[in-house]
Design an enzyme around this catalytic site. Structure first.
Site, PDB file in Angstrom:
ATOM      1  CG  HIS A  91      -2.286  -1.002   0.957  1.00 13.97           C
ATOM      2  ND1 HIS A  91      -2.174  -2.335   1.045  1.00 13.97           N
ATOM      3  CD2 HIS A  91      -3.553  -0.293   1.426  1.00 13.97           C
ATOM      4  CE1 HIS A  91      -3.299  -2.503   0.663  1.00 13.97           C
ATOM      5  NE2 HIS A  91      -4.278  -1.756   1.125  1.00 13.97           N
ATOM      6  CG  HIS A 127       2.710  -3.491   6.392  1.00 18.24           C
ATOM      7  ND1 HIS A 127       3.360  -4.549   5.925  1.00 18.24           N
ATOM      8  CD2 HIS A 127       1.332  -3.255   5.405  1.00 18.24           C
ATOM      9  CE1 HIS A 127       2.868  -4.928   4.661  1.00 18.24           C
ATOM     10  NE2 HIS A 127       1.855  -4.236   4.587  1.00 18.24           N
TER      11      HIS A 127
END
Length: 288
Positions: free
Chosen positions: A170, A228
């Site tokens: 992303h 993450h």
């Protein structure tokens, strides 16, 4: 003179190589997603891997991709339309055909390298994810570790995806997309022009900088829901910026004349410029 009908000069035979590159990268991304990630050993009591797994994303992949690709293309399309219309009305002899050709070339010459840069960023990101095999912060919740069998009992697909933390996709492709757009608009708006200081420089620069709020939000959301680690997001963001700079300079800076010379209006006959005096690769500088 070009043998192609005026208004269709946005298509150049040499671009077929670029189109082929786009297709090759798309196929490569599909193949990369089928690669089994490196299975890094882990401690079932590691607190860094014990965060809860969210069922839904704050910014889903489809949304992030649509925004990253759609917003820059929409911005450049609107900007190109305004510039083409202004150029056609500001100079005698420039008609609708000139404006259409300018618009098509501008949008096409942006979209092709832009999309290729996004795809290359995604490809390299996916390759590194599989090679690194870093575990996501919510890995143990995905794993459902069994003390009896000493193995994960969770959904195999979730577990595999939990081994693809480094670095954030992303973050990488969103920063690649918006950095590419920022570089393009900076040139178009003359922000880094050395010859003259453009009017409203602070306003133009503010608009460019504010673009980065979008990829920043996308990137930070990945840490908010523990998909993450912060280092995944920082590395992905920096890699995206790097890819955008390389992609932009390779496709635009290398083709722009250093003097940024404007076309000689004396060479524009009947609304159609000659190939010697008119270079569509100058993009939005045509009428600036």
């Amino acid at each position: 003179m070009s043998s192609q009908p005026y208004g269709l000069e946005w298509f150049k035979p040499e671009n077929l190589y670029d189109y082929a590159a786009v297709v090759i990268v798309v196929v490569s991304i599909g193949l990369t997603n089928k690669i089994h990630p490196f299975e890094r050993p882990f401690d079932p009591n590691d607190p860094d891997l014990s965060h809860p797994h969210w069922k839904t994303d704050i910014v889903p992949m489809a949304t992030a991709f649509a925004v990253t690709v759609g917003v820059p293309i929409a911005v450049v399309t609107i900007f190109a339309a305004i510039k083409a219309a202004y150029g056609a009305s500001a100079v005698a002899g420039r008609g609708h055909k000139w404006a259409l050709a300018t618009f098509l070339v501008t949008v096409h010459d942006f979209c092709l390298p832009f999309v290729l840069t996004i795809e290359l960023t995604s490809l390299f990101t996916d390759v590194v994810k599989n090679w690194a095999g870093r575990l996501r912060p919510d890995f143990l919740d995905r794993c459902r570790w069994s003390a009896e069998t000493h193995a994960c009992t969770g959904d195999p697909a979730l577990i595999l995806d939990g081994r693809r933390s480094f670095f954030s996709g992303h973050s990488s492709f969103s920063f690649a997309g918006f950095t590419f757009l920022a570089l393009y608009l900076s040139d178009a708006l003359g922000i880094f022009a050395h010859q003259t200081k453009p009017r409203g420089l602070a306003f133009r620069l503010t608009l460019i900088i504010m673009l980065f709020l979008i990829p920043s939000y996308i990137a930070i959301s990945r840490t908010q829901q523990y998909i993450h680690h912060p280092t995944d997001v920082m590395t992905g963001s920096l890699f995206g910026v790097f890819m955008a700079v390389v992609g932009y300079r390779a496709h635009f800076k290398a083709r722009l004349p250093s003097h940024q010379q404007q076309p000689d209006l004396a060479d524009v006959e009947g609304g159609r410029p000659s190939e010697d005096s008119f270079n569509f690769d100058d993009r939005l500088r045509l009428v600036s």
